[in-house]
Design an enzyme around this catalytic site. Structure first.
Site, PDB file in Angstrom:
ATOM      1  N   ARG A  83      -0.333   6.008  16.100  1.00  0.00           N
ATOM      2  CA  ARG A  83      -0.096   7.612  15.407  1.00  0.00           C
ATOM      3  C   ARG A  83      -0.697   8.748  16.146  1.00  0.00           C
ATOM      4  NH1 ARG A  83      -2.464   5.275   9.444  1.00  0.00           N
ATOM      5  NH2 ARG A  83      -4.502   4.114  10.552  1.00  0.00           N
ATOM      6  N   ASP A 141     -10.301   0.280   1.053  1.00  0.00           N
ATOM      7  CA  ASP A 141     -10.624   2.212   0.922  1.00  0.00           C
ATOM      8  C   ASP A 141     -11.330   2.522   0.252  1.00  0.00           C
ATOM      9  OD1 ASP A 141      -8.068   2.050   2.130  1.00  0.00           O
ATOM     10  OD2 ASP A 141      -6.385   2.607   0.822  1.00  0.00           O
ATOM     11  N   ARG A 177      -9.004  -6.859  13.727  1.00  0.00           N
ATOM     12  CA  ARG A 177      -8.351  -6.359  14.554  1.00  0.00           C
ATOM     13  C   ARG A 177      -9.221  -4.589  14.871  1.00  0.00           C
ATOM     14  NH1 ARG A 177      -4.927  -1.656  12.583  1.00  0.00           N
ATOM     15  NH2 ARG A 177      -4.464  -2.134  11.084  1.00  0.00           N
ATOM     16  N   ARG A 207       0.893  -1.213   0.060  1.00  0.00           N
ATOM     17  CA  ARG A 207      -0.189  -0.270   0.509  1.00  0.00           C
ATOM     18  C   ARG A 207       0.554   0.832   0.065  1.00  0.00           C
ATOM     19  NH1 ARG A 207      -5.214  -0.170   2.202  1.00  0.00           N
ATOM     20  NH2 ARG A 207      -4.429   1.721   3.859  1.00  0.00           N
ATOM     21  N   ARG A 252       9.867   6.105  -3.035  1.00  0.00           N
ATOM     22  CA  ARG A 252      10.205   6.987  -4.108  1.00  0.00           C
ATOM     23  C   ARG A 252      11.477   7.610  -3.810  1.00  0.00           C
ATOM     24  NH1 ARG A 252       5.422   9.937  -2.774  1.00  0.00           N
ATOM     25  NH2 ARG A 252       3.561   9.029  -3.621  1.00  0.00           N
ATOM     26  N   TYR A 280     -10.060  -5.399   2.566  1.00  0.00           N
ATOM     27  CA  TYR A 280      -9.419  -3.891   3.123  1.00  0.00           C
ATOM     28  C   TYR A 280      -9.036  -3.147   1.731  1.00  0.00           C
ATOM     29  CZ  TYR A 280      -5.193  -1.751   5.624  1.00  0.00           C
ATOM     30  OH  TYR A 280      -4.445  -0.923   6.238  1.00  0.00           O
ATOM     31  N   GLU A 295      -3.926   6.829  17.482  1.00  0.00           N
ATOM     32  CA  GLU A 295      -4.625   5.546  17.653  1.00  0.00           C
ATOM     33  C   GLU A 295      -4.126   4.452  18.575  1.00  0.00           C
ATOM     34  OE1 GLU A 295      -5.959   5.864  13.799  1.00  0.00           O
ATOM     35  OE2 GLU A 295      -4.935   3.454  13.733  1.00  0.00           O
TER      36      GLU A 295
HETATM   37  P1  FAD Z   1     -18.446   0.318   7.421  1.00  0.00           P
HETATM   38  O1  FAD Z   1     -18.178   2.029   6.881  1.00  0.00           O
HETATM   39  O2  FAD Z   1     -18.015  -0.975   8.186  1.00  0.00           O
HETATM   40  O3  FAD Z   1     -19.992   0.091   7.295  1.00  0.00           O
HETATM   41  C1  FAD Z   1     -20.978  -0.914   7.132  1.00  0.00           C
HETATM   42  C2  FAD Z   1     -21.710  -1.017   8.049  1.00  0.00           C
HETATM   43  O4  FAD Z   1     -22.816  -1.881   8.812  1.00  0.00           O
HETATM   44  C3  FAD Z   1     -21.241  -0.449   9.653  1.00  0.00           C
HETATM   45  O5  FAD Z   1     -21.785   1.085   9.833  1.00  0.00           O
HETATM   46  C4  FAD Z   1     -22.041  -0.931  10.748  1.00  0.00           C
HETATM   47  O6  FAD Z   1     -22.236  -0.101  11.902  1.00  0.00           O
HETATM   48  C5  FAD Z   1     -23.300  -1.561  10.197  1.00  0.00           C
HETATM   49  N1  FAD Z   1     -23.595  -2.668  10.722  1.00  0.00           N
HETATM   50  C6  FAD Z   1     -22.293  -3.942  10.905  1.00  0.00           C
HETATM   51  N2  FAD Z   1     -23.540  -4.272  11.308  1.00  0.00           N
HETATM   52  C7  FAD Z   1     -24.474  -5.143  11.576  1.00  0.00           C
HETATM   53  C8  FAD Z   1     -26.125  -5.335  12.170  1.00  0.00           C
HETATM   54  N3  FAD Z   1     -26.054  -6.455  12.736  1.00  0.00           N
HETATM   55  N4  FAD Z   1     -26.795  -4.526  12.463  1.00  0.00           N
HETATM   56  C9  FAD Z   1     -27.062  -3.324  11.697  1.00  0.00           C
HETATM   57  N5  FAD Z   1     -25.678  -3.039  10.853  1.00  0.00           N
HETATM   58  C10 FAD Z   1     -25.038  -3.217  11.126  1.00  0.00           C
HETATM   59  N6  FAD Z   1     -11.082   4.875   3.349  1.00  0.00           N
HETATM   60  C11 FAD Z   1      -9.863   5.529   2.782  1.00  0.00           C
HETATM   61  O7  FAD Z   1      -9.869   5.599   1.545  1.00  0.00           O
HETATM   62  N7  FAD Z   1      -9.417   6.132   3.196  1.00  0.00           N
HETATM   63  C12 FAD Z   1      -8.911   6.007   4.835  1.00  0.00           C
HETATM   64  O8  FAD Z   1      -7.748   7.419   5.028  1.00  0.00           O
HETATM   65  C13 FAD Z   1      -9.360   5.325   5.159  1.00  0.00           C
HETATM   66  N8  FAD Z   1      -9.076   5.203   6.715  1.00  0.00           N
HETATM   67  C14 FAD Z   1      -9.585   4.656   7.240  1.00  0.00           C
HETATM   68  C15 FAD Z   1      -8.890   3.953   8.818  1.00  0.00           C
HETATM   69  C16 FAD Z   1      -9.818   3.721   9.868  1.00  0.00           C
HETATM   70  C17 FAD Z   1      -9.062   3.731  10.855  1.00  0.00           C
HETATM   71  C18 FAD Z   1     -10.505   1.994   8.676  1.00  0.00           C
HETATM   72  C19 FAD Z   1     -11.153   1.103   9.731  1.00  0.00           C
HETATM   73  C20 FAD Z   1     -10.984   2.425   7.867  1.00  0.00           C
HETATM   74  C21 FAD Z   1     -10.323   3.445   6.825  1.00  0.00           C
HETATM   75  N9  FAD Z   1     -10.520   3.363   5.501  1.00  0.00           N
HETATM   76  C22 FAD Z   1      -9.915   4.417   4.650  1.00  0.00           C
HETATM   77  C23 FAD Z   1     -11.950   2.699   5.127  1.00  0.00           C
HETATM   78  C24 FAD Z   1     -13.145   2.974   5.227  1.00  0.00           C
HETATM   79  O9  FAD Z   1     -14.157   2.662   6.359  1.00  0.00           O
HETATM   80  C25 FAD Z   1     -13.852   1.540   4.082  1.00  0.00           C
HETATM   81  O10 FAD Z   1     -13.727   1.842   2.449  1.00  0.00           O
HETATM   82  C26 FAD Z   1     -15.359   2.231   3.716  1.00  0.00           C
HETATM   83  O11 FAD Z   1     -15.929   2.470   5.570  1.00  0.00           O
HETATM   84  C27 FAD Z   1     -16.258   0.865   3.408  1.00  0.00           C
HETATM   85  O12 FAD Z   1     -17.191   0.387   3.735  1.00  0.00           O
HETATM   86  P2  FAD Z   1     -18.121  -0.338   4.594  1.00  0.00           P
HETATM   87  O13 FAD Z   1     -19.867   0.181   4.030  1.00  0.00           O
HETATM   88  O14 FAD Z   1     -17.992  -1.278   3.615  1.00  0.00           O
HETATM   89  O15 FAD Z   1     -18.459  -0.929   5.877  1.00  0.00           O
HETATM   90  N1  UDP Z   2       3.555   0.712   8.402  1.00  0.00           N
HETATM   91  C1  UDP Z   2       4.156   0.631   8.187  1.00  0.00           C
HETATM   92  N2  UDP Z   2       4.715   2.194   9.285  1.00  0.00           N
HETATM   93  C2  UDP Z   2       4.523   3.215   9.069  1.00  0.00           C
HETATM   94  C3  UDP Z   2       3.176   3.338   8.186  1.00  0.00           C
HETATM   95  C4  UDP Z   2       2.786   2.105   7.668  1.00  0.00           C
HETATM   96  O1  UDP Z   2       4.900  -0.266   9.547  1.00  0.00           O
HETATM   97  O2  UDP Z   2       4.679   3.649   9.553  1.00  0.00           O
HETATM   98  C5  UDP Z   2       2.775  -0.599   7.503  1.00  0.00           C
HETATM   99  C6  UDP Z   2       1.811  -1.024   8.105  1.00  0.00           C
HETATM  100  O3  UDP Z   2       2.460  -2.918   8.475  1.00  0.00           O
HETATM  101  C7  UDP Z   2       0.515  -0.639   8.048  1.00  0.00           C
HETATM  102  C8  UDP Z   2       0.284  -0.980   6.046  1.00  0.00           C
HETATM  103  O4  UDP Z   2       2.361  -0.318   6.338  1.00  0.00           O
HETATM  104  O5  UDP Z   2      -0.093  -1.874   8.102  1.00  0.00           O
HETATM  105  C9  UDP Z   2      -0.222   0.082   5.010  1.00  0.00           C
HETATM  106  O6  UDP Z   2       0.037   1.352   6.236  1.00  0.00           O
HETATM  107  P1  UDP Z   2      -1.263   2.312   6.031  1.00  0.00           P
HETATM  108  O7  UDP Z   2      -0.684   3.614   6.122  1.00  0.00           O
HETATM  109  O8  UDP Z   2      -1.608   2.025   4.391  1.00  0.00           O
HETATM  110  O9  UDP Z   2      -2.414   1.942   6.621  1.00  0.00           O
HETATM  111  P2  UDP Z   2      -4.194   2.067   7.168  1.00  0.00           P
HETATM  112  O10 UDP Z   2      -4.191   3.678   7.100  1.00  0.00           O
HETATM  113  O11 UDP Z   2      -4.592   1.873   6.382  1.00  0.00           O
HETATM  114  O12 UDP Z   2      -3.900   2.124   8.941  1.00  0.00           O
END
Ligand code: FAD
Ligand code: UDP
Length: 396
Positions: free
Chosen positions: A292, A376, A261, A178, A182, A374, A326
């Site tokens: 972070r 985005d 996780r 991911r 560079r 996983y 976090e």
């Molecule tokens: P979710 O957003 O998880 O939505 C699923 C929904 O289902 C939830 O609202 C949940 O409450 C509901 N649900 C689950 N079980 C039930 C149930 N039994 N009854 C009723 N409702 C239920 N993507 C990026 O592009 N850029 C980022 O910087 C980025 N950062 C992230 C950071 C974190 C910490 C995390 C966890 C994810 C990140 N993502 C990021 C990914 C992004 O969050 C996901 O791509 C997106 O949320 C997925 O959408 P979804 O609808 O599949 O799931």
């Molecule tokens: N990673 C790392 N060090 C960093 C940033 C990322 O080792 O400072 C590794 C780590 O394994 C992480 C993966 O690269 O799970 C992907 O990082 P990203 O920032 O894309 O993760 P996310 O934002 O989805 O948590």
């Protein structure tokens, strides 16, 4: 809730997958959609809210940065929100020194105390990664093959241990792919052509989707599928159901749990204008325990100069900032599953659940939880748009 109403489709989960499918089904197929979510808001993990005291937009489930190489996704999301021209930058602290990420010529020269040219740095990393196999099979092999052992040990090894609590030898090489590497001084975190943050926040983006659906979309929040027999019966009646919760939970964990996780977020409001000078600071060493710190005001530098915000709490409280530490942890039932760990054992288990799902003709599993992927945000939307095409041919 009146489930006897004439709904054509049930959607479990108001995240990006569910919202995208709902919007398409309503606008292209004129269907009536019932959507439920167990949380008290729409938007799933991408949800954000404006802090009442400071006016700063906080991403409730960790920082969300929108970026995509996919033109169709970019065009789709721009129907519901405009985006700022934010480009994501991340720094990391190792042995009390701050370095730029992703690993670039700046990181390499600072770490080795050198002035390598791009070619000299490439030659160095080639030498330091010489002992890795041609086809890396896990995160460690992949990481070392990309950046060599010294940089891997400093910036990846311990951070990954803190983040995944799973030996890097058991983790997929894709996780580390991911991150770009560079051999110039470009430290944009992402490579994608399209990038930005929703101008008026994630909440406004998702509300615009809902508003566009009018009364064809009925949303019931604080409704957990597993605690609501009326909704379960609706699904069992054979109505088309899009299920975006965890697939193993839907099948009562009968083949065992998929490994996830989870995260803990520790929020603090500080009486300083600027805590760390950048939106995200990673902590590469085993201590501190958090991975972070997010400082949300840096995601929207343009808001300081916006007349709307100047009238708001944002301007009045510009001497304050909000940070979120976090922490990563192993998931246990009842906690939020955020990241699929996806070991070889998980993949076998997932295949069992998917085989079972294939026999449930009216239920479609989608999104990060439903597909155990996983994804985005852009990949979630792309998957939903693709799934919609499949559904459309069956439903009309
Ligand atoms: P979710 O957003 O998880 O939505 C699923 C929904 O289902 C939830 O609202 C949940 O409450 C509901 N649900 C689950 N079980 C039930 C149930 N039994 N009854 C009723 N409702 C239920 N993507 C990026 O592009 N850029 C980022 O910087 C980025 N950062 C992230 C950071 C974190 C910490 C995390 C966890 C994810 C990140 N993502 C990021 C990914 C992004 O969050 C996901 O791509 C997106 O949320 C997925 O959408 P979804 O609808 O599949 O799931
Ligand atoms: N990673 C790392 N060090 C960093 C940033 C990322 O080792 O400072 C590794 C780590 O394994 C992480 C993966 O690269 O799970 C992907 O990082 P990203 O920032 O894309 O993760 P996310 O934002 O989805 O948590």
């Amino acid at each position: 809730m009146n489930t006897a109403q004439n709904y054509n489709v049930l959607i479990v989960g108001a995240g990006l997958f569910g919202l995208t499918i709902a919007e398409r089904l309503i606008h292209e197929c004129n269907k009536n959609v019932l959507m439920i979510d167990k949380r008290n808001h729409i938007g799933g993990n991408c949800y954000s809210e404006f802090d009442k005291d400071t006016g700063i937009e906080c991403h409730k489930y960790g920082a969300h940065l929108f970026h995509t190489p996919l033109k169709n996704v970019w065009e789709y999301v721009n129907h519901f929100t405009s985006f700022t021209n934010y480009t994501h930058k991340v720094y990391t602290i190792h042995n009390n020194i701050v370095y730029p990420l992703p690993i670039n010529l700046g990181t390499i020269n600072q770490f080795f105390g050198a002035a390598y040219t791009p070619d000299a740095a490439k030659a160095l990393i080639k030498e330091q990664s010489a002992n890795t196999p041609a086809n890396p099979k896990n995160l460690t092999e992949q990481g070392i093959s990309l950046i060599g052992e010294p940089l891997f040990d400093a910036f990846i090894k311990n951070y990954t241990t803190k983040q995944w609590q799973t030996p890097a030898e058991k983790l997929s090489p894709d996780i580390i792919k991911r991150l770009p590497v560079r051999y110039n001084y470009d430290n944009r975190y992402f490579n994608d052509v399209y990038e930005g943050l929703p101008t008026n926040g994630y909440g406004a983006w998702f509300q615009n989707i809902v508003d566009s659906c009018g009364d064809k979309l009925s949303i019931h929040l604080e409704t957990d599928y597993f605690n609501d027999t009326e909704v379960q019966n609706l699904c069992k009646s054979g109505i088309l159901t899009i299920y975006t919760g965890p697939i193993d939970q839907f099948y009562a964990y009968q083949f065992g749990e998929l490994k996830w996780r989870s995260l803990n977020f520790e929020k603090e409001i500080l009486n300083v204008d600027d805590f760390q000078g950048c939106p995200v600071m990673n902590y590469a060493d085993l201590q501190p325990e958090y991975t972070r710190i997010h400082e949300f005001k840096h995601f929207h530098p343009e808001r300081k100069d916006n007349p709307e915000y100047k009238k708001s709490a944002y301007a009045e409280n510009s001497n304050k900032t909000i940070i979120v530490r976090e922490y990563s942890k192993t998931w246990h039932r009842g906690e939020e599953p955020y990241y699929p760990v996806n070991t070889a054992e998980d993949q076998k288990r997932l295949a069992q659940y998917q085989a079972l799902a294939a026999t449930d003709k009216n239920v479609i599993f989608g999104g990060r939880l439903g597909e155990y992927a996983y994804y985005d945000m852009d990949k979630t939307i792309a998957a939903a748009l693709a799934k919609f095409q499949e559904i459309k041919s069956k439903i009309q």
